[in-house]
Design a protein around this motif. Structure first.
Motif, PDB file in Angstrom:
ATOM      1  N   ARG A   1      46.972  37.089  33.905  1.00  0.00           N
ATOM      2  CA  ARG A   1      46.418  38.421  33.671  1.00  0.00           C
ATOM      3  C   ARG A   1      44.942  38.578  34.046  1.00  0.00           C
ATOM      4  NH1 ARG A   1      45.533  41.097  28.353  1.00  0.00           N
ATOM      5  NH2 ARG A   1      45.275  43.273  28.854  1.00  0.00           N
TER       6      ARG A   1
ATOM      7  N   ILE B   1      43.688  41.508  36.726  1.00  0.00           N
ATOM      8  CA  ILE B   1      42.741  42.551  36.331  1.00  0.00           C
ATOM      9  C   ILE B   1      41.615  42.681  37.351  1.00  0.00           C
ATOM     10  CG2 ILE B   1      40.972  43.129  34.605  1.00  0.00           C
ATOM     11  CD1 ILE B   1      42.973  42.008  32.513  1.00  0.00           C
TER      12      ILE B   1
ATOM     13  N   LYS C   1      36.648  44.687  28.373  1.00  0.00           N
ATOM     14  CA  LYS C   1      37.434  45.868  28.028  1.00  0.00           C
ATOM     15  C   LYS C   1      38.871  45.479  27.673  1.00  0.00           C
ATOM     16  CE  LYS C   1      36.152  49.168  30.652  1.00  0.00           C
ATOM     17  NZ  LYS C   1      36.060  49.922  31.915  1.00  0.00           N
ATOM     18  N   GLU C   2      39.377  44.443  28.343  1.00  0.00           N
ATOM     19  CA  GLU C   2      40.732  43.942  28.074  1.00  0.00           C
ATOM     20  C   GLU C   2      40.750  42.893  26.958  1.00  0.00           C
ATOM     21  OE1 GLU C   2      43.556  45.005  29.617  1.00  0.00           O
ATOM     22  OE2 GLU C   2      42.376  46.469  30.743  1.00  0.00           O
TER      23      GLU C   2
END
Length: 143
Positions: free
Chosen positions: A63, A67, A113-114
């Protein structure tokens, strides 16, 4: 006597100009070395598919690269100890994110942010005396 090894021999990789970071989750600790490359991924000397057979763990680990839209630009070598598969996958994500920030500091806002740069502090609650588990009490018996 011959030395019969069923698993593949450990791959020796050149990670001289790599960035190092440590990731943690539950009881797991992941040491991660990241360098520019072609997308090779090794965990404890095995490939990612061999070490993490479950697809949701693989998706979770890859991930950070998805991103930042650079899924095959980095080679990863890591050593993971402690905990179970889910904790180790989480520690690996944390370590990869921190190593990516050492390459490019501008990715910080995107990864933050994630919530990938922050350590997930949740862990198993300890068992208390006079209880069956951490919070569950023993079965009540009237007689």
């Amino acid at each position: 006597m011959e030395n019969n090894q069923t698993s593949s021999p450990k791959t020796k990789l050149d990670f001289k100009d790599s960035k190092y970071a440590t990731g943690r989750r539950k009881k797991s600790v992941a040491k991660v070395w990241l360098k520019k490359g072609s997308g090779k991924f090794y965990v404890n000397g095995k490939s990612l598919d061999d070490y993490f057979p479950r697809s949701n763990h693989k998706m979770q680990i890859l991930r950070p690269f998805e991103i930042i839209n650079q899924s095959t630009d980095y080679d990863v070598r890591s050593k993971v100890v402690g905990g179970g598969q889910t904790g180790q996958a989480g520690a690996l994500v944390h370590g990869i994110s921190r190593a990516l920030l050492k390459f490019d500091e501008t990715l910080k806002s995107t990864l933050r942010k994630e919530k990938l740069t922050t350590r997930d502090s949740r862990s198993v609650e300890r068992k208390k005396p006079g209880r069956a588990k951490a919070r569950r009490s023993f079965q009540f018996s009237k007689r």
